[in-house]
Design an enzyme around this catalytic site. Structure first.
Site, PDB file in Angstrom:
ATOM      1  N   GLY A 107       0.804  -1.237   0.007  1.00  0.00           N
ATOM      2  CA  GLY A 107       0.088   0.185  -0.068  1.00  0.00           C
ATOM      3  C   GLY A 107       0.940   1.308   0.046  1.00  0.00           C
ATOM      4  O   GLY A 107       2.007   1.183   0.337  1.00  0.00           O
ATOM      5  N   GLN A 110       3.351   9.892   1.337  1.00  0.00           N
ATOM      6  CA  GLN A 110       4.526   9.243   1.675  1.00  0.00           C
ATOM      7  C   GLN A 110       5.485   9.512   0.120  1.00  0.00           C
ATOM      8  O   GLN A 110       6.659   9.118   0.369  1.00  0.00           O
ATOM      9  CB  GLN A 110       4.322   7.604   1.494  1.00  0.00           C
ATOM     10  CG  GLN A 110       3.802   7.106   2.763  1.00  0.00           C
ATOM     11  CD  GLN A 110       3.651   5.836   2.818  1.00  0.00           C
ATOM     12  OE1 GLN A 110       2.687   5.198   2.183  1.00  0.00           O
ATOM     13  NE2 GLN A 110       4.486   5.209   3.289  1.00  0.00           N
ATOM     14  N   CYS A 119       5.727  -0.212   7.685  1.00  0.00           N
ATOM     15  CA  CYS A 119       5.403   1.027   6.805  1.00  0.00           C
ATOM     16  C   CYS A 119       6.951   1.388   6.030  1.00  0.00           C
ATOM     17  O   CYS A 119       7.839   1.331   6.583  1.00  0.00           O
ATOM     18  CB  CYS A 119       4.959   1.967   7.750  1.00  0.00           C
ATOM     19  SG  CYS A 119       4.840   3.720   6.860  1.00  0.00           S
ATOM     20  N   LEU A 120       6.708   1.859   4.799  1.00  0.00           N
ATOM     21  CA  LEU A 120       7.679   2.048   3.798  1.00  0.00           C
ATOM     22  C   LEU A 120       8.393   3.437   4.587  1.00  0.00           C
ATOM     23  O   LEU A 120       9.678   3.478   4.194  1.00  0.00           O
ATOM     24  CB  LEU A 120       7.200   2.224   2.487  1.00  0.00           C
ATOM     25  CG  LEU A 120       6.617   1.019   1.783  1.00  0.00           C
ATOM     26  CD1 LEU A 120       6.222   1.262   0.524  1.00  0.00           C
ATOM     27  CD2 LEU A 120       7.805  -0.100   1.542  1.00  0.00           C
ATOM     28  N   HIS A 125      -4.526   1.484   7.800  1.00  0.00           N
ATOM     29  CA  HIS A 125      -3.084   2.158   7.929  1.00  0.00           C
ATOM     30  C   HIS A 125      -2.750   3.224   6.902  1.00  0.00           C
ATOM     31  O   HIS A 125      -2.522   4.373   7.276  1.00  0.00           O
ATOM     32  CB  HIS A 125      -2.153   1.283   7.499  1.00  0.00           C
ATOM     33  CG  HIS A 125      -0.457   1.386   7.339  1.00  0.00           C
ATOM     34  ND1 HIS A 125       0.336   0.773   8.351  1.00  0.00           N
ATOM     35  CD2 HIS A 125       0.091   2.171   6.589  1.00  0.00           C
ATOM     36  CE1 HIS A 125       1.292   1.488   7.923  1.00  0.00           C
ATOM     37  NE2 HIS A 125       1.399   2.184   7.068  1.00  0.00           N
ATOM     38  N   GLU A 126      -3.525   2.995   5.753  1.00  0.00           N
ATOM     39  CA  GLU A 126      -3.406   4.240   4.636  1.00  0.00           C
ATOM     40  C   GLU A 126      -4.084   5.301   4.888  1.00  0.00           C
ATOM     41  O   GLU A 126      -3.542   6.524   4.853  1.00  0.00           O
ATOM     42  CB  GLU A 126      -3.721   3.427   3.414  1.00  0.00           C
ATOM     43  CG  GLU A 126      -2.922   2.270   2.809  1.00  0.00           C
ATOM     44  CD  GLU A 126      -1.422   2.739   2.786  1.00  0.00           C
ATOM     45  OE1 GLU A 126      -0.810   3.892   3.044  1.00  0.00           O
ATOM     46  OE2 GLU A 126      -0.731   1.421   3.080  1.00  0.00           O
ATOM     47  N   HIS A 183      -2.321   7.601   7.253  1.00  0.00           N
ATOM     48  CA  HIS A 183      -1.413   8.363   6.637  1.00  0.00           C
ATOM     49  C   HIS A 183      -2.019   9.703   6.115  1.00  0.00           C
ATOM     50  O   HIS A 183      -1.327  10.989   6.066  1.00  0.00           O
ATOM     51  CB  HIS A 183      -0.956   7.889   5.360  1.00  0.00           C
ATOM     52  CG  HIS A 183       0.378   6.925   5.716  1.00  0.00           C
ATOM     53  ND1 HIS A 183       1.598   7.223   6.182  1.00  0.00           N
ATOM     54  CD2 HIS A 183       0.654   5.636   5.623  1.00  0.00           C
ATOM     55  CE1 HIS A 183       2.567   6.069   6.364  1.00  0.00           C
ATOM     56  NE2 HIS A 183       1.858   5.056   5.987  1.00  0.00           N
TER      57      HIS A 183
HETATM   58  O1  GNR Z   1       3.945  -2.567   2.591  1.00  0.00           O
HETATM   59  C1  GNR Z   1       3.467  -2.305   3.450  1.00  0.00           C
HETATM   60  N1  GNR Z   1       3.029  -3.491   4.361  1.00  0.00           N
HETATM   61  C2  GNR Z   1       2.073  -3.357   5.407  1.00  0.00           C
HETATM   62  C3  GNR Z   1       2.002  -4.561   6.159  1.00  0.00           C
HETATM   63  C4  GNR Z   1       1.278  -4.423   7.287  1.00  0.00           C
HETATM   64  C5  GNR Z   1       0.194  -3.535   7.471  1.00  0.00           C
HETATM   65  C6  GNR Z   1       0.281  -2.585   6.744  1.00  0.00           C
HETATM   66  C7  GNR Z   1       1.315  -2.388   5.759  1.00  0.00           C
HETATM   67  S1  GNR Z   1       1.207  -1.103   4.503  1.00  0.00           S
HETATM   68  C8  GNR Z   1       3.042  -1.024   4.163  1.00  0.00           C
HETATM   69  C9  GNR Z   1       3.093  -0.023   3.166  1.00  0.00           C
HETATM   70  C10 GNR Z   1       3.056   1.410   3.647  1.00  0.00           C
HETATM   71  O2  GNR Z   1       3.865   2.193   4.175  1.00  0.00           O
HETATM   72  N2  GNR Z   1       1.918   1.838   3.595  1.00  0.00           N
HETATM   73  O3  GNR Z   1       1.647   3.225   3.945  1.00  0.00           O
HETATM   74 NI    NI Z   2       2.780   3.201   5.672  1.00  0.00          NI
END
Ligand code: GNR
Ligand code: NI
Length: 183
Positions: free
Chosen positions: A46, A51, A94-95, A136-137, A140
């Site tokens: 995601g 980001q 999270c990236l 999670h997104e 952000h």
């Molecule tokens: O790549 C991602 N893996 C992930 C694993 C578990 C819960 C959420 C994520 S999102 C993350 C990519 C990211 O930072 N998205 O904002």
């Molecule tokens: Ni993230």
């Protein structure tokens, strides 16, 4: 193909509240394409536009299970319209906080309302990894990171580590960049 730089903790832009997309024009489509290029390159499942430094309410995602297959999903102006009382715990990453993983508790099932790339209103019921990822997104888009959902002790520790690394990188950068050599 444009892979863009991903903002890393403690970049302050990760705390911005992203703005709704008013019109899905060519520049938004180009941004979505850049988001997919960046997300697949990372790789991640995601990505939120902030980001890559764009404070717009856009999320890309791909939860395809099979190796070699893709299932690109785009959520514009996503909103949670319902959430279960039941919660579940998933390990998240999270990236923008590379190589740090921690368990997070969130509603197990959520309903998300959003616009697709054609500007059409859509609704989806998410559970499992999809529920974790969309929450999670959307976080952000509101300047919230998954570490905000863990203990303060763990959060302070990871923020400190990334702050230190960023300071060291800035120092190293100044040391051997052509600019400083010319000074
Ligand atoms: O790549 C991602 N893996 C992930 C694993 C578990 C819960 C959420 C994520 S999102 C993350 C990519 C990211 O930072 N998205 O904002
Ligand atoms: Ni993230």
């Amino acid at each position: 193909m444009t892979v863009r730089d991903i903002l890393i903790l403690p970049d302050k832009r990760l705390r911005l509240i992203s703005k709704p997309v008013a019109k899905i024009d060519a520049s938004i489509k180009k941004l979505v394409a850049d988001m997919f290029d960046t997300m697949y390159d990372a790789p991640g499942i995601g990505l939120a536009a902030i980001q890559i430094g764009e404070a717009k309410r856009i999320v890309t995602m791909d939860l395809a299970k099979k190796e070699g297959e893709t299932e690109p999903l785009v959520f514009i102006n996503p909103e949670l319209v319902d959430e279960s009382g039941e919660v579940s715990v998933h390990e998240e990453g999270c990236l923008s906080i590379p190589e740090y993983y921690e368990e997070v508790e969130r509603p197990a099932v959520v309903t998300v309302k959003y616009l697709d790339l054609d500007g059409k209103v859509q609704q989806a019921k998410a559970s499992g990894l999809f529920a974790t990822c969309i929450q999670h997104e959307i976080d952000h888009l509101n300047g919230v990171l998954f570490i905000d959902h863990i203990s303060k002790l763990k959060r302070d520790r990871v923020v400190k580590k990334f702050t230190k690394a960023a300071k060291q990188a800035a120092k190293d950068d100044g040391k051997d960049s052509p600019k400083s050599a010319a000074k």
